[in-house]
Design an enzyme around this catalytic site. Sequence first.
Site, PDB file in Angstrom:
ATOM      1  N   ASN A 150      -4.403  -4.226  -7.042  1.00  0.00           N
ATOM      2  CA  ASN A 150      -3.473  -3.345  -6.332  1.00  0.00           C
ATOM      3  C   ASN A 150      -2.201  -4.134  -6.041  1.00  0.00           C
ATOM      4  O   ASN A 150      -2.167  -4.933  -5.111  1.00  0.00           O
ATOM      5  CB  ASN A 150      -4.141  -2.862  -5.027  1.00  0.00           C
ATOM      6  CG  ASN A 150      -3.197  -2.044  -4.165  1.00  0.00           C
ATOM      7  OD1 ASN A 150      -2.133  -1.621  -4.617  1.00  0.00           O
ATOM      8  ND2 ASN A 150      -3.582  -1.822  -2.913  1.00  0.00           N
ATOM      9  N   TRP A 151      -1.184  -3.890  -6.861  1.00  0.00           N
ATOM     10  CA  TRP A 151       0.065  -4.648  -6.682  1.00  0.00           C
ATOM     11  C   TRP A 151       0.830  -4.215  -5.435  1.00  0.00           C
ATOM     12  O   TRP A 151       1.795  -4.874  -5.040  1.00  0.00           O
ATOM     13  CB  TRP A 151       0.985  -4.459  -7.903  1.00  0.00           C
ATOM     14  CG  TRP A 151       0.538  -5.111  -9.160  1.00  0.00           C
ATOM     15  CD1 TRP A 151      -0.676  -5.681  -9.424  1.00  0.00           C
ATOM     16  CD2 TRP A 151       1.309  -5.269 -10.367  1.00  0.00           C
ATOM     17  NE1 TRP A 151      -0.703  -6.170 -10.701  1.00  0.00           N
ATOM     18  CE2 TRP A 151       0.503  -5.937 -11.299  1.00  0.00           C
ATOM     19  CE3 TRP A 151       2.607  -4.906 -10.739  1.00  0.00           C
ATOM     20  CZ2 TRP A 151       0.952  -6.247 -12.589  1.00  0.00           C
ATOM     21  CZ3 TRP A 151       3.051  -5.214 -12.006  1.00  0.00           C
ATOM     22  CH2 TRP A 151       2.237  -5.883 -12.932  1.00  0.00           C
ATOM     23  N   LYS A 152       0.459  -3.090  -4.868  1.00  0.00           N
ATOM     24  CA  LYS A 152       1.225  -2.509  -3.740  1.00  0.00           C
ATOM     25  C   LYS A 152       2.694  -2.362  -4.155  1.00  0.00           C
ATOM     26  O   LYS A 152       2.968  -2.146  -5.331  1.00  0.00           O
ATOM     27  CB  LYS A 152       1.040  -3.356  -2.477  1.00  0.00           C
ATOM     28  CG  LYS A 152      -0.443  -3.602  -2.187  1.00  0.00           C
ATOM     29  CD  LYS A 152      -0.701  -4.157  -0.836  1.00  0.00           C
ATOM     30  CE  LYS A 152      -2.213  -4.334  -0.661  1.00  0.00           C
ATOM     31  NZ  LYS A 152      -2.571  -4.746   0.683  1.00  0.00           N
ATOM     32  N   HIS A 155      -5.897   4.487   1.021  1.00  0.00           N
ATOM     33  CA  HIS A 155      -5.694   3.076   1.398  1.00  0.00           C
ATOM     34  C   HIS A 155      -5.273   3.008   2.866  1.00  0.00           C
ATOM     35  O   HIS A 155      -4.532   3.881   3.344  1.00  0.00           O
ATOM     36  CB  HIS A 155      -4.623   2.429   0.506  1.00  0.00           C
ATOM     37  CG  HIS A 155      -4.590   0.943   0.657  1.00  0.00           C
ATOM     38  ND1 HIS A 155      -3.973   0.341   1.726  1.00  0.00           N
ATOM     39  CD2 HIS A 155      -5.130  -0.047  -0.091  1.00  0.00           C
ATOM     40  CE1 HIS A 155      -4.136  -0.976   1.623  1.00  0.00           C
ATOM     41  NE2 HIS A 155      -4.829  -1.240   0.526  1.00  0.00           N
ATOM     42  N   GLU A 173      -3.134   1.314   4.332  1.00  0.00           N
ATOM     43  CA  GLU A 173      -1.680   1.310   4.559  1.00  0.00           C
ATOM     44  C   GLU A 173      -1.132   2.735   4.523  1.00  0.00           C
ATOM     45  O   GLU A 173      -0.192   3.074   5.246  1.00  0.00           O
ATOM     46  CB  GLU A 173      -1.002   0.405   3.510  1.00  0.00           C
ATOM     47  CG  GLU A 173      -1.270  -1.063   3.826  1.00  0.00           C
ATOM     48  CD  GLU A 173      -1.286  -1.994   2.626  1.00  0.00           C
ATOM     49  OE1 GLU A 173      -0.806  -1.610   1.540  1.00  0.00           O
ATOM     50  OE2 GLU A 173      -1.789  -3.126   2.780  1.00  0.00           O
ATOM     51  N   GLU A 201     -12.679  -1.777   2.823  1.00  0.00           N
ATOM     52  CA  GLU A 201     -11.589  -2.708   3.124  1.00  0.00           C
ATOM     53  C   GLU A 201     -11.375  -2.753   4.634  1.00  0.00           C
ATOM     54  O   GLU A 201     -10.619  -1.934   5.183  1.00  0.00           O
ATOM     55  CB  GLU A 201     -10.292  -2.243   2.448  1.00  0.00           C
ATOM     56  CG  GLU A 201     -10.357  -2.205   0.941  1.00  0.00           C
ATOM     57  CD  GLU A 201      -8.987  -2.426   0.315  1.00  0.00           C
ATOM     58  OE1 GLU A 201      -8.883  -3.295  -0.553  1.00  0.00           O
ATOM     59  OE2 GLU A 201      -8.022  -1.762   0.725  1.00  0.00           O
ATOM     60  N   GLY A 218      -4.587  -8.619   3.669  1.00  0.00           N
ATOM     61  CA  GLY A 218      -3.349  -9.401   3.687  1.00  0.00           C
ATOM     62  C   GLY A 218      -3.281 -10.422   4.805  1.00  0.00           C
ATOM     63  O   GLY A 218      -2.234 -11.013   5.051  1.00  0.00           O
ATOM     64  N   SER A 234      -8.321  -9.732   1.419  1.00  0.00           N
ATOM     65  CA  SER A 234      -8.208 -11.189   1.248  1.00  0.00           C
ATOM     66  C   SER A 234      -9.264 -11.774   0.311  1.00  0.00           C
ATOM     67  O   SER A 234      -9.774 -12.864   0.556  1.00  0.00           O
ATOM     68  CB  SER A 234      -8.231 -11.898   2.613  1.00  0.00           C
ATOM     69  OG  SER A 234      -7.128 -11.476   3.396  1.00  0.00           O
ATOM     70  N   GLY A 243      -5.464  -7.349  -3.564  1.00  0.00           N
ATOM     71  CA  GLY A 243      -4.040  -7.193  -3.305  1.00  0.00           C
ATOM     72  C   GLY A 243      -3.287  -8.457  -3.674  1.00  0.00           C
ATOM     73  O   GLY A 243      -2.970  -8.708  -4.840  1.00  0.00           O
ATOM     74  N   GLY A 244      -3.009  -9.294  -2.681  1.00  0.00           N
ATOM     75  CA  GLY A 244      -2.179 -10.491  -2.876  1.00  0.00           C
ATOM     76  C   GLY A 244      -2.557 -11.326  -4.089  1.00  0.00           C
ATOM     77  O   GLY A 244      -1.688 -11.728  -4.879  1.00  0.00           O
TER      78      GLY A 244
HETATM   79  P1  PGA Z   1      -5.304  -8.176   0.022  1.00  0.00           P
HETATM   80  O1  PGA Z   1      -5.188  -6.578  -0.121  1.00  0.00           O
HETATM   81  O2  PGA Z   1      -6.191  -8.658  -1.099  1.00  0.00           O
HETATM   82  O3  PGA Z   1      -3.902  -8.672  -0.086  1.00  0.00           O
HETATM   83  O4  PGA Z   1      -5.915  -8.444   1.368  1.00  0.00           O
HETATM   84  C1  PGA Z   1      -6.268  -5.802  -0.492  1.00  0.00           C
HETATM   85  C2  PGA Z   1      -5.875  -4.332  -0.486  1.00  0.00           C
HETATM   86  O5  PGA Z   1      -5.164  -3.909   0.420  1.00  0.00           O
HETATM   87  O6  PGA Z   1      -6.278  -3.556  -1.383  1.00  0.00           O
END
Ligand code: PGA
Length: 248
Positions: free
Chosen positions: A9-11, A95, A97, A167, A173, A211, A232-233
């Site tokens: 997930n590049w966001k 998600h 977010e 999650e 993050g 994470s 994500g990251g």
């Molecule tokens: P993260 O994000 O690996 O940066 O914690 C995961 C996500 O939100 O899908």
Amino acid sequence: MRRKIVAANWKMNGSNDLADALVGEVREGLAKLDNGVEVVIIPPALYIARVQQLVGERAWLGVQDIAPWGEGAYTGEISAGMAADSGCRFAIVGHSERRELFGETDAVIADKVSQGLAAKLNLILCVGETLHQREAGLAVDVVSAQLKEALKGVSGSDWKHIVVAYEPVWAIGTGKTATAEDAQAVHGAMRSVLAEMGAPAQDLSLLYGGSVKPNNAAELFAQPDIDGGLIGGASLKASDFLAICEAF
Ligand code: PGA
């Protein structure tokens, strides 16, 4: 048979240059990978076509969100049908977010699920508790309620298009990961809830996200009810992402 899935997930990160560099390296790494993992790359929608060209057949493409409506006067939105038409096989829905920053409710997410299923997309439904809820001992209750609401319209063969990503909001993050045991406990509980809902729970893929890094992926993926990760990251660095894909 449960699918092993690692999704990137590049966001809201990336550019044409980043896509070229990152996906080129990921593609080379994936060509050597033979552990049966299915890889999904989920860039911002504008880069999907480019990533698709770059990655070839080795990875699926996905979108980070879909509209809760089919088509029409919804400026800025992308429908599930458009995502499918543009080569996506997966969509993230719910998600944290989106829930937090855009006020998405479980009812809206349920509508997205039904739109996604109508377009024959595989859906990665995200669920997870906040730190406050975890500290109050409510993690499983919160996640169960999210599953029941978002997936209440799913039945029959549609279940095979559902993937759930647990999650915990406090782990996204932040560099804080749930311990493998804590994550497994929630994953086990989710499988029971899904079975109660009539899903073929033993066959569904349940991912962990929050994470995930090369140094914790193997322990997480070794848990009996964790079938992969939503990254994500670490998905923005080819060597890290590839190390996570290799961690089964
Ligand atoms: P993260 O994000 O690996 O940066 O914690 C995961 C996500 O939100 O899908």
